[in-house]
Design a protein around this motif. Structure first.
Motif, short mmCIF file in Angstrom:
data_model
loop_
_atom_site.label_atom_id
_atom_site.label_comp_id
_atom_site.label_asym_id
_atom_site.label_seq_id
_atom_site.Cartn_x
_atom_site.Cartn_y
_atom_site.Cartn_z
N UNK A 141 0.83 -1.20 0.00
CA UNK A 141 0.00 0.00 0.00
C UNK A 141 0.87 1.25 0.00
N UNK A 142 0.36 2.33 -0.61
CA UNK A 142 1.02 3.61 -0.48
C UNK A 142 0.59 4.26 0.82
N UNK A 143 1.19 5.38 1.16
CA UNK A 143 0.95 6.00 2.47
C UNK A 143 -0.51 6.40 2.65
N UNK A 144 -1.12 6.99 1.64
CA UNK A 144 -2.51 7.44 1.78
C UNK A 144 -3.45 6.25 1.93
N UNK A 145 -3.23 5.19 1.14
CA UNK A 145 -4.09 4.01 1.24
C UNK A 145 -3.92 3.32 2.60
N UNK A 146 -2.68 3.29 3.11
CA UNK A 146 -2.44 2.68 4.41
C UNK A 146 -3.16 3.44 5.51
N UNK A 150 -6.12 1.87 7.85
CA UNK A 150 -6.00 1.81 9.31
C UNK A 150 -7.23 2.41 9.99
N UNK A 151 -7.77 3.48 9.42
CA UNK A 151 -8.97 4.10 9.99
C UNK A 151 -10.21 3.23 9.79
N UNK A 152 -10.26 2.52 8.66
CA UNK A 152 -11.45 1.75 8.32
C UNK A 152 -11.48 0.39 9.01
N UNK A 153 -10.31 -0.17 9.32
CA UNK A 153 -10.26 -1.55 9.82
C UNK A 153 -9.28 -1.64 10.97
N UNK A 154 -9.76 -1.70 12.22
CA UNK A 154 -8.85 -1.75 13.37
C UNK A 154 -7.89 -2.93 13.35
N UNK A 156 -6.45 -4.22 10.78
CA UNK A 156 -5.33 -3.88 9.91
C UNK A 156 -4.37 -2.92 10.61
N UNK A 157 -4.91 -2.06 11.47
CA UNK A 157 -4.05 -1.18 12.27
C UNK A 157 -3.13 -2.00 13.15
N UNK A 158 -3.64 -3.08 13.75
CA UNK A 158 -2.80 -3.95 14.57
C UNK A 158 -1.72 -4.62 13.73
N UNK A 159 -2.09 -5.10 12.55
CA UNK A 159 -1.10 -5.74 11.67
C UNK A 159 -0.08 -4.72 11.19
N UNK A 160 -0.53 -3.50 10.91
CA UNK A 160 0.38 -2.44 10.48
C UNK A 160 1.41 -2.12 11.56
N UNK A 161 0.95 -2.08 12.82
CA UNK A 161 1.88 -1.82 13.92
C UNK A 161 2.92 -2.93 14.02
N UNK A 162 2.49 -4.17 13.93
CA UNK A 162 3.41 -5.29 14.06
C UNK A 162 4.43 -5.32 12.92
N UNK A 163 4.01 -4.88 11.74
CA UNK A 163 4.90 -4.89 10.58
C UNK A 163 5.73 -3.62 10.45
N UNK A 164 5.52 -2.63 11.35
CA UNK A 164 6.20 -1.33 11.25
C UNK A 164 6.05 -0.78 9.84
#
Length: 227
Positions: A141-146, A150-154, A156-164
């Motif tokens: 994902x690009x920055x805007x899509x990410x 993250x706002x739409x799906x909590x 995915x926010x958790x997975x995003x944090x784990x993946x830095x």
């Protein structure tokens, strides 16, 4: 009036400590929240019925070794009539119609999903994806899509944090600054994720202010003029 001075000093000195304590508490709560979400997410493949695609409330083990919602597998057996039904997962004939309660899955659902509705709806396909696969998707994902995801799906926010997930954006778009790297050193994964996300936001704001300053000095661009 003299004795009151140390009291005032001590009160002012304690203020940063209380602020720091609140921040530590917030980070700890976020870390616990993320860990719980990731744990439940990692358990979902074992808690979802292969037939109904919903969280199992009355799980049973069939003769094929798989676990199903009792009502869903009973309906599957009924459609087979008098013949021996096939396994919904393997496609092979079942040696028996015997169903045994699966207490392990029932306890996991009761423990981690105490507020689950009595009639669970089928889960969206993306929710049933493994965590490692979502982390792989996040990397494309690009920055805007990410940020929107993250706002739409909590989850995915958790997975995003784990993946830095924000770290590559910072290193690629704002490579000159090392403040995020210094902040992330020795911190937990969630603290590192917050540091990278905050640093990207600050870098994006600074870049926007710089663009606005250039436009104010040089005027808006009129594009390429052909002669």
């Amino acid at each position: 009036s003299t004795p009151s001075a140390p009291s005032a000093v001590s009160t002012r000195a304690s203020t940063p400590m209380s602020t720091s304590s609140r921040e530590d508490g917030s980070l700890g709560a976020l870390r616990d929240f993320t860990e719980r979400r990731l744990l439940v997410w990692s358990l979902l493949p074992s808690l979802v019925c292969p037939l109904s695609r919903a969280i199992m409330r009355d799980p049973v083990n069939a003769a094929d070794g798989w676990t199903y919602e009792r009502r869903a597998i009973a309906e599957h057996f009924a459609r087979a009539g008098r013949s021996m039904p096939q396994s919904p997962v393997t496609g092979q004939l079942l040696p028996s119609r015997l169903l045994m309660p699966c207490h392990v899955v029932a306890q996991l659902v009761k423990l981690h999903m105490p507020d689950l509705a009595l009639t669970s709806a089928p889960l969206p396909t993306i929710t049933r994806l493994n965590v490692w696969l979502v982390k792989e998707v996040v990397s494309y994902l690009d920055a805007r899509s990410l940020a929107r995801a993250e706002l739409a799906w909590p989850l995915l926010l958790s997975a995003s944090n784990q993946a830095l997930a924000w770290k590559p954006f910072v290193l690629r778009e704002f490579p000159s600054s090392e403040s995020a790297e210094e902040t992330a050193t020795g911190a937990s994964v969630d603290e590192q994720a917050m540091a990278w996300r905050r640093h990207y936001a600050n870098g994006a704001k600074a870049a926007r202010r710089e663009r606005i300053g250039v436009i104010a000095v040089n005027g808006p661009s009129h594009g390429l003029t052909l002669r």
